[in-house]
Each structure stands twice: as structure tokens, then as C-alpha cells.
Enzyme design. Structure first.
Site, PDB file in Angstrom:
ATOM      1  N   GLY A  15       0.658  -1.183   0.275  1.00  0.00           N
ATOM      2  CA  GLY A  15      -0.112   0.310  -0.235  1.00  0.00           C
ATOM      3  C   GLY A  15       0.736   1.241  -0.069  1.00  0.00           C
ATOM      4  N   SER A  17       1.227   2.869  -2.264  1.00  0.00           N
ATOM      5  CA  SER A  17       0.908   4.508  -3.458  1.00  0.00           C
ATOM      6  C   SER A  17       0.090   6.296  -3.123  1.00  0.00           C
ATOM      7  CB  SER A  17      -0.520   3.303  -3.832  1.00  0.00           C
ATOM      8  OG  SER A  17      -1.501   2.991  -3.405  1.00  0.00           O
ATOM      9  N   ARG A  18      -0.604   5.596  -1.714  1.00  0.00           N
ATOM     10  CA  ARG A  18      -0.513   6.465  -0.501  1.00  0.00           C
ATOM     11  C   ARG A  18      -0.787   6.428   0.368  1.00  0.00           C
ATOM     12  NH1 ARG A  18      -6.418   6.299  -0.779  1.00  0.00           N
ATOM     13  NH2 ARG A  18      -6.349   4.231  -0.754  1.00  0.00           N
ATOM     14  N   ASP A  66      -2.263  -7.863  -4.714  1.00  0.00           N
ATOM     15  CA  ASP A  66      -3.966  -7.912  -3.241  1.00  0.00           C
ATOM     16  C   ASP A  66      -2.680  -8.344  -2.601  1.00  0.00           C
ATOM     17  OD1 ASP A  66      -5.585  -7.861  -1.606  1.00  0.00           O
ATOM     18  OD2 ASP A  66      -7.149  -9.099  -3.052  1.00  0.00           O
ATOM     19  N   VAL A  67      -2.664  -7.675  -1.710  1.00  0.00           N
ATOM     20  CA  VAL A  67      -1.879  -9.096  -0.347  1.00  0.00           C
ATOM     21  C   VAL A  67      -2.753  -9.441   0.491  1.00  0.00           C
ATOM     22  CG1 VAL A  67       0.495  -7.513  -0.532  1.00  0.00           C
ATOM     23  CG2 VAL A  67      -1.548  -6.688   1.254  1.00  0.00           C
ATOM     24  N   SER A 145      -2.660   0.080  14.565  1.00  0.00           N
ATOM     25  CA  SER A 145      -3.450   1.129  14.833  1.00  0.00           C
ATOM     26  C   SER A 145      -4.055   1.606  16.892  1.00  0.00           C
ATOM     27  CB  SER A 145      -4.830   1.165  13.909  1.00  0.00           C
ATOM     28  OG  SER A 145      -5.225   1.980  14.882  1.00  0.00           O
ATOM     29  N   TYR A 158     -11.466  -4.012  12.230  1.00  0.00           N
ATOM     30  CA  TYR A 158     -10.637  -2.881  12.168  1.00  0.00           C
ATOM     31  C   TYR A 158      -9.988  -2.866  13.562  1.00  0.00           C
ATOM     32  CZ  TYR A 158      -7.083   0.659  11.066  1.00  0.00           C
ATOM     33  OH  TYR A 158      -6.881   1.921  10.735  1.00  0.00           O
ATOM     34  N   ALA A 160      -9.957  -5.251  15.364  1.00  0.00           N
ATOM     35  CA  ALA A 160      -9.296  -7.034  15.283  1.00  0.00           C
ATOM     36  C   ALA A 160      -8.434  -7.066  15.493  1.00  0.00           C
ATOM     37  CB  ALA A 160     -10.506  -8.120  15.107  1.00  0.00           C
ATOM     38  N   LYS A 162      -6.179  -5.100  13.543  1.00  0.00           N
ATOM     39  CA  LYS A 162      -4.812  -4.779  14.030  1.00  0.00           C
ATOM     40  C   LYS A 162      -4.662  -5.045  15.485  1.00  0.00           C
ATOM     41  CE  LYS A 162      -5.032  -1.558  10.539  1.00  0.00           C
ATOM     42  NZ  LYS A 162      -3.562  -1.713   9.532  1.00  0.00           N
TER      43      LYS A 162
HETATM   44  P1  NAP Z   1      -5.242   5.650   2.889  1.00  0.00           P
HETATM   45  O1  NAP Z   1      -4.393   6.511   2.332  1.00  0.00           O
HETATM   46  O2  NAP Z   1      -6.423   5.236   2.668  1.00  0.00           O
HETATM   47  O3  NAP Z   1      -3.876   4.110   1.711  1.00  0.00           O
HETATM   48  C1  NAP Z   1      -4.252   2.342   1.495  1.00  0.00           C
HETATM   49  C2  NAP Z   1      -3.131   2.100   1.551  1.00  0.00           C
HETATM   50  O4  NAP Z   1      -3.615   0.992   1.533  1.00  0.00           O
HETATM   51  C3  NAP Z   1      -3.423   2.751  -0.893  1.00  0.00           C
HETATM   52  O5  NAP Z   1      -1.888   2.481  -1.226  1.00  0.00           O
HETATM   53  C4  NAP Z   1      -4.445   1.463  -0.960  1.00  0.00           C
HETATM   54  O6  NAP Z   1      -3.562   0.621  -1.923  1.00  0.00           O
HETATM   55  C5  NAP Z   1      -3.736   0.294   0.010  1.00  0.00           C
HETATM   56  N1  NAP Z   1      -4.047  -1.041   0.055  1.00  0.00           N
HETATM   57  C6  NAP Z   1      -5.863  -1.494   0.191  1.00  0.00           C
HETATM   58  N2  NAP Z   1      -5.722  -2.581  -0.251  1.00  0.00           N
HETATM   59  C7  NAP Z   1      -5.000  -3.436  -0.594  1.00  0.00           C
HETATM   60  C8  NAP Z   1      -4.970  -4.671  -0.904  1.00  0.00           C
HETATM   61  N3  NAP Z   1      -5.332  -5.517  -0.331  1.00  0.00           N
HETATM   62  N4  NAP Z   1      -3.693  -4.968  -0.839  1.00  0.00           N
HETATM   63  C9  NAP Z   1      -2.241  -3.957  -1.737  1.00  0.00           C
HETATM   64  N5  NAP Z   1      -2.641  -3.117  -1.240  1.00  0.00           N
HETATM   65  C10 NAP Z   1      -3.806  -2.255  -0.677  1.00  0.00           C
HETATM   66  O7  NAP Z   1      -4.427   4.216   4.502  1.00  0.00           O
HETATM   67  P2  NAP Z   1      -3.465   4.744   5.306  1.00  0.00           P
HETATM   68  O8  NAP Z   1      -4.329   6.030   6.118  1.00  0.00           O
HETATM   69  O9  NAP Z   1      -2.701   5.270   4.721  1.00  0.00           O
HETATM   70  O10 NAP Z   1      -3.375   3.827   5.842  1.00  0.00           O
HETATM   71  C11 NAP Z   1      -2.139   2.990   6.307  1.00  0.00           C
HETATM   72  C12 NAP Z   1      -2.007   1.776   6.522  1.00  0.00           C
HETATM   73  O11 NAP Z   1      -1.777   2.756   8.052  1.00  0.00           O
HETATM   74  C13 NAP Z   1      -3.016   0.982   6.823  1.00  0.00           C
HETATM   75  O12 NAP Z   1      -2.827  -0.116   7.943  1.00  0.00           O
HETATM   76  C14 NAP Z   1      -4.200   1.824   8.455  1.00  0.00           C
HETATM   77  O13 NAP Z   1      -5.020   1.081   9.572  1.00  0.00           O
HETATM   78  C15 NAP Z   1      -3.258   2.050   9.479  1.00  0.00           C
HETATM   79  N6  NAP Z   1      -3.090   3.970  10.378  1.00  0.00           N
HETATM   80  C16 NAP Z   1      -4.112   4.621   9.882  1.00  0.00           C
HETATM   81  C17 NAP Z   1      -4.142   5.563  10.335  1.00  0.00           C
HETATM   82  C18 NAP Z   1      -4.802   6.812   9.609  1.00  0.00           C
HETATM   83  O14 NAP Z   1      -5.313   7.769  11.103  1.00  0.00           O
HETATM   84  N7  NAP Z   1      -4.826   7.522   9.196  1.00  0.00           N
HETATM   85  C19 NAP Z   1      -4.341   5.308  11.946  1.00  0.00           C
HETATM   86  C20 NAP Z   1      -4.240   4.126  12.552  1.00  0.00           C
HETATM   87  C21 NAP Z   1      -3.343   2.773  11.383  1.00  0.00           C
HETATM   88  P3  NAP Z   1      -5.013   1.449  -3.537  1.00  0.00           P
HETATM   89  O15 NAP Z   1      -5.073   2.756  -3.572  1.00  0.00           O
HETATM   90  O16 NAP Z   1      -3.782   1.406  -5.064  1.00  0.00           O
HETATM   91  O17 NAP Z   1      -5.439   0.095  -4.041  1.00  0.00           O
END
Ligand code: NAP
Length: 251
Positions: A15, A17-18, A66-67, A145, A158, A160, A162
Site C-alpha cells: 500500500g 501508493s497513498r 492484492d496482498v 493502530s 478493524y 481485531a 490491528k
Molecule cells: P489510505 O490513505 O487509504 O491508503 C491505503 C493504502 O493501502 C493504499 O495505498 C491502498 O492501495 C493500499 N491497499 C488497500 N488494500 C490493499 C490490498 N488489498 N493490497 C494492496 N494494497 C492495498 O490509508 P492510510 O491512512 O495511509 O493507512 C495505511 C495504514 O495505516 C493502514 O494499515 C491503516 O489501517 C493504518 N492506520 C491509519 C491511520 C490513519 O488515521 N490514517 C491510523 C492508524 C493506522 P490502492 O489505493 O492501490 O488500493
């Protein structure tokens, strides 16, 4: 720590990409690592991350997988080894939410979140440690998280997933420590990425009241912590969960 603390290292960021994964990929590349930027549905965003790294003189390649799928995760790790000749670092960052109360949660909401957030970490780690064990070096970071530590109403799936990642981190850390592989988790709080778009402004505002530092985190602030955990300087840290959450969960 020097600017090139990850020179000659090869990293896979799932993931990448974003959001947080993107920031981690950019941070690692800036420190000299060759980075595989994994994506699932956002090829343009992944290619943009790769372009940014290559334009700055770094090494990177994008790879669709898709991991949550065992075989695709294996292919991702294989791609990294074939493209850059090795694998030193894995960041299990890919994650999604499908929030609702358990009363309303479908089986699919449960399975998709568990598979994407937790099973993916098993899939990628299992493939990666084959290489790391042979080389007697490795760094794995799981992006968990605060929800996995504190629980959260409306996020049973979610939370569970994490909490499971945290338990996986500790178990795997014990299994591979003798081979000089460290496994740690980061537990971010609210970080300013698109994943928060699913929350209403009202919910977010009340949630931020639980954050002693009183604001959302930036993806770069998670990336710095990840860069520390994979550095040589963190060689004696394994099986730990580092909160990067503005003080939200003081364990
Ligand atoms: P995000 O901006 O929505 O980005 C999610 C990333 O995961 C994207 O690059 C997406 O790629 C990728 N992804 C989703 N499903 C996938 C799959 N099946 N295979 C491969 N890639 C996949 O979310 P984020 O906030 O950066 O979150 C990143 C991590 O941090 C997550 O594990 C999230 O639970 C954790 N986290 C986030 C927060 C927060 O507040 N933002 C807080 C605690 C933990 P595509 O777009 O290419 O599908």
C-alpha cells in the site's frame, strides 16, 4: 543517523501508493533504499510515487498485488528480489476500514478487513522471511493502530485486525530473532490520509478531543518512526509496539 542510513537496502512497502505507505516509501528512498511501491487499485498514484523517487535520483518500482491474496503477496516479494537483487525491509502497511456496529456488520465486512489488514501481514511476512533468514538480516514493520490497543465502537473488524497484527508482530519477533530479523509494529492514532474520509467531521472532532497533542498526525510523522525501526540503530528493538498517536493510547 546519516541521510543515507538505508543505503543498499531493498524495501517493500505494501500500500505504498497513498497515505502513510506513500510517505514511508518516499522517506526510505530519501535515505538510500530501493523501494518496491505496492498498490492494489491505484496504479497512477503508485507510478507517481516511483517517479518522484526516480526523479530525485533514487531507485523504485511499482508492483500491483492484492496482498490479502497469498499468491499475489508471494509474487510481490519475488518481484522485489528479482528487480533489486535482495530484500531487507518489509512494511506491512496496506489497510482498509469497513466501519459499522457489529449488529449491522456483514460477514463480508468482517472477512475483507481481516484479510486485507491482517492476513496480508502473514502472507507478505511468510514470503519475505524466507529471504531474510538465509541472509541473516531483516526488518519487518507492521502498521497497526491505536484501535488494536484500545478497541473502538464501530470498528470491531478493524480493531481485531490491528490487535491481530500486534500479536503477530510479537510472535514472529520471537520466531526469527535468532536470525537477526526484527519485527515491530507502529500504532498510529488519527493520521491525515484518505482513510479518515469515511468518518464524519463531527466524529473526527470528538475523536480528536482524546488526543493530548490535540491534532491529527501527518503521514511523514509515521514514516520517520518507520525509518527509525528499520535502521541499523534500532537493531536491539524487536517485538515492540511504538505508538505514534499524539499521546492517545498511553500503554
Ligand atoms: P489510505 O490513505 O487509504 O491508503 C491505503 C493504502 O493501502 C493504499 O495505498 C491502498 O492501495 C493500499 N491497499 C488497500 N488494500 C490493499 C490490498 N488489498 N493490497 C494492496 N494494497 C492495498 O490509508 P492510510 O491512512 O495511509 O493507512 C495505511 C495504514 O495505516 C493502514 O494499515 C491503516 O489501517 C493504518 N492506520 C491509519 C491511520 C490513519 O488515521 N490514517 C491510523 C492508524 C493506522 P490502492 O489505493 O492501490 O488500493
Amino acid at each position: 543517523m546519516t541521510d543515507l542510513a538505508l543505503k543498499d537496502k531493498v524495501a517493500v512497502v505494501t500500500g505504498g501508493s497513498r497515505g502513510i505507505g506513500r510517505a514511508i516509501a518516499l522517506e526510505f528512498a530519501a535515505r538510500g533504499a530501493a523501494v518496491v511501491v505496492n498498490f492494489n487499485r491505484s496504479p497512477e498514484a503508485a507510478n507517481e510515487v516511483v517517479k518522484q523517487i526516480v526523479d530525485a535520483g533514487g531507485k523504485a518500482a511499482a508492483f500491483q498485488a492484492d496482498v490479502s491474496n497469498f499468491k499475489q503477496a508471494e509474487d510481490l516479494i519475488k518481484f522485489a528480489v528479482e528487480t533489486f537483487g535482495d530484500l531487507h525491509i518489509l512494511v506491512n502497511n496496506a489497510g482498509i476500514t469497513k466501519d459499522t456496529l457489529i449488529m449491522m456488520m456483514s460477514e463480508n465486512d468482517w472477512d475483507t478487513v481481516i484479510d486485507t489488514n491482517l492476513k496480508s501481514s502473514f502472507n507478505c511476512s511468510k514470503a519475505a522471511i524466507k529471504h531474510m533468514m538465509r541472509k541473516r538480516f531483516g526488518r519487518i514493520v507492521n502498521i497497526a493502530s491505536v484501535a488494536g490497543q484500545m478497541g473502538n465502537a464501530g470498528q470491531a473488524n478493524y480493531s481485531a485486525s490491528k490487535g491481530g497484527q500486534i500479536a503477530l508482530t510479537k510472535s514472529l519477533a520471537r520466531e526469527v530473532a535468532a536470525r537477526n530479523i526484527t519485527v515491530n509494529a507502529l500504532a498510529p492514532g488519527f493520521v491525515d490520509t484518505e482513510i479518515l474520509d469515511a468518518m464524519s467531521q463531527e466524529t473526527l472532532e470528538s475523536a480528536l478531543k482524546l488526543v493530548p497533542l490535540g491534532r491529527k498526525g501527518k503521514p511523514e510523522e509515521i514514516a520517520y518512526a518507520a525509518a527509525f525501526l528499520v535502521s541499523d540503530q534500532a537493531a536491539y528493538i524487536t517485538g515492540q509496539v511504538l505508538g505514534v498517536d499524539g499521546g492517545m493510547a498511553m500503554m
